[in-house]
Design a protein around this motif. Structure first.
Motif, PDB file in Angstrom:
ATOM      1  N   SER A  15      17.566 -13.323 -14.612  1.00  0.00           N
ATOM      2  CA  SER A  15      17.851 -12.010 -15.185  1.00  0.00           C
ATOM      3  C   SER A  15      17.014 -11.863 -16.443  1.00  0.00           C
ATOM      4  CB  SER A  15      19.338 -11.883 -15.533  1.00  0.00           C
ATOM      5  OG  SER A  15      19.553 -10.777 -16.389  1.00  0.00           O
ATOM      6  N   SER A  16      16.057 -10.949 -16.421  1.00  0.00           N
ATOM      7  CA  SER A  16      15.182 -10.778 -17.588  1.00  0.00           C
ATOM      8  C   SER A  16      15.988 -10.336 -18.808  1.00  0.00           C
ATOM      9  CB  SER A  16      14.085  -9.759 -17.292  1.00  0.00           C
ATOM     10  OG  SER A  16      14.635  -8.481 -17.038  1.00  0.00           O
ATOM     11  N   SER A  17      16.982  -9.473 -18.578  1.00  0.00           N
ATOM     12  CA  SER A  17      17.798  -8.978 -19.681  1.00  0.00           C
ATOM     13  C   SER A  17      18.602 -10.110 -20.321  1.00  0.00           C
ATOM     14  CB  SER A  17      18.739  -7.879 -19.171  1.00  0.00           C
ATOM     15  OG  SER A  17      19.576  -7.427 -20.206  1.00  0.00           O
ATOM     16  N   ALA A  18      19.181 -10.972 -19.482  1.00  0.00           N
ATOM     17  CA  ALA A  18      19.985 -12.081 -19.996  1.00  0.00           C
ATOM     18  C   ALA A  18      19.127 -13.086 -20.766  1.00  0.00           C
ATOM     19  CB  ALA A  18      20.712 -12.775 -18.847  1.00  0.00           C
ATOM     20  N   ILE A  19      17.962 -13.429 -20.213  1.00  0.00           N
ATOM     21  CA  ILE A  19      17.080 -14.383 -20.902  1.00  0.00           C
ATOM     22  C   ILE A  19      16.588 -13.790 -22.222  1.00  0.00           C
ATOM     23  CG2 ILE A  19      14.834 -15.543 -20.789  1.00  0.00           C
ATOM     24  CD1 ILE A  19      15.338 -16.046 -17.828  1.00  0.00           C
TER      25      ILE A  19
END
Length: 251
Positions: free
Chosen positions: A38-42
């Protein structure tokens, strides 16, 4: 089983979206078939906002650690490629492939103060040229193209989505990702419009998995919602410790 084959099963491929080694290991313990970053989570984990604020080198490091510590098939959210340049996007994908990554998501919107769609024809040309370069190097990786028409609630959403799906299909995409599509009639229309597998994402009104299966959906993503929920839980537990002046609430 190859990653591409997982998009042709009787039931949709449920992707566990992960952000670090512990989340990837949990997905493996729960017998998921594949994981996706997940790009948002990372980005949030490293103190950035979503939308390519994180550098590719930072993403690369996180992907490398996840890949080394999981045996699951791994797809990576590449946002918009971390570049608008075909050669650079190709090099990014090639590096990920070297770590054993079997798929990428690449999206047709960028964030510059606010999220906006890229020009459809130009983005499709970028996809086509990237895929051509990958084929020349014999790099076999699943290209899941994300269109943000529903996410951004653009005018004439259905027609704009269809236009982009057709362009990306013709460019050589392996799959189409339509986050924030929720209505059964809309999902059915998109599935029937393309020969490519359609990917949907967790949202409050998304139909249950059995309904999605019957509609012909082939892939379901979790996005960053579990990550956000987990930190909401962390806040509530920590608040309880402060209020109770005790650690009893965590045992």
């Amino acid at each position: 089983m190859k990653f591409k084959d997982l998009h042709n099963q009787n039931k949709p491929l449920l992707i566990a979206n992960v952000w670090d080694v512990p989340s990837a290991r949990i997905a493996e313990e729960l017998n998921f078939q594949a994981i996706g970053t997940s790009s948002s989570a990372i980005a949030s984990l490293l103190g950035y906002k979503d939308g390519e604020e994180i550098t590719f080198s930072e993403l690369e490091y996180m992907v490398k650690r996840i890949s080394k510590n999981s045996n699951l098939l791994l797809s990576v959210d590449l946002e918009s490629g971390y570049s608008r340049n075909v050669e650079e996007i190709f090099r990014h994908i090639m590096k990920l492939s070297d770590f054993g990554v079997v798929g990428i998501n690449i999206e047709d919107s960028i964030v510059d103060k606010r999220r906006t769609l890229l020009a459809a024809e130009k983005f499709a040309q970028t996809i086509s040229e990237v895929i051509e370069n990958l084929q020349k190097e014999k790099i076999d990786i699943f290209i899941n193209v994300r269109t943000d028409t529903f996410l951004l609630d653009v005018p004439n959403t259905i027609e704009e989505t269809k236009k982009r799906i057709k362009l990306y299909e013709n460019a050589g995409a392996n799959g189409i990702f339509v986050p924030c599509i929720e209505q059964i009639s809309d999902i059915e229309e998109m599935v029937n419009y393309t020969r490519l597998p359609i990917n949907v994402m967790c949202t409050p009104k998304l139909p249950d998995f059995d309904t999605l299966k019957n509609l012909g959906i082939k892939r379901i993503s979790m996005g960053n919602f579990i990550f956000d929920k987990m930190y909401g839980q962390f806040k509530r537990k920590t608040e309880a410790i402060l209020n109770q002046n005790s650690f009893k609430s965590i045992f």
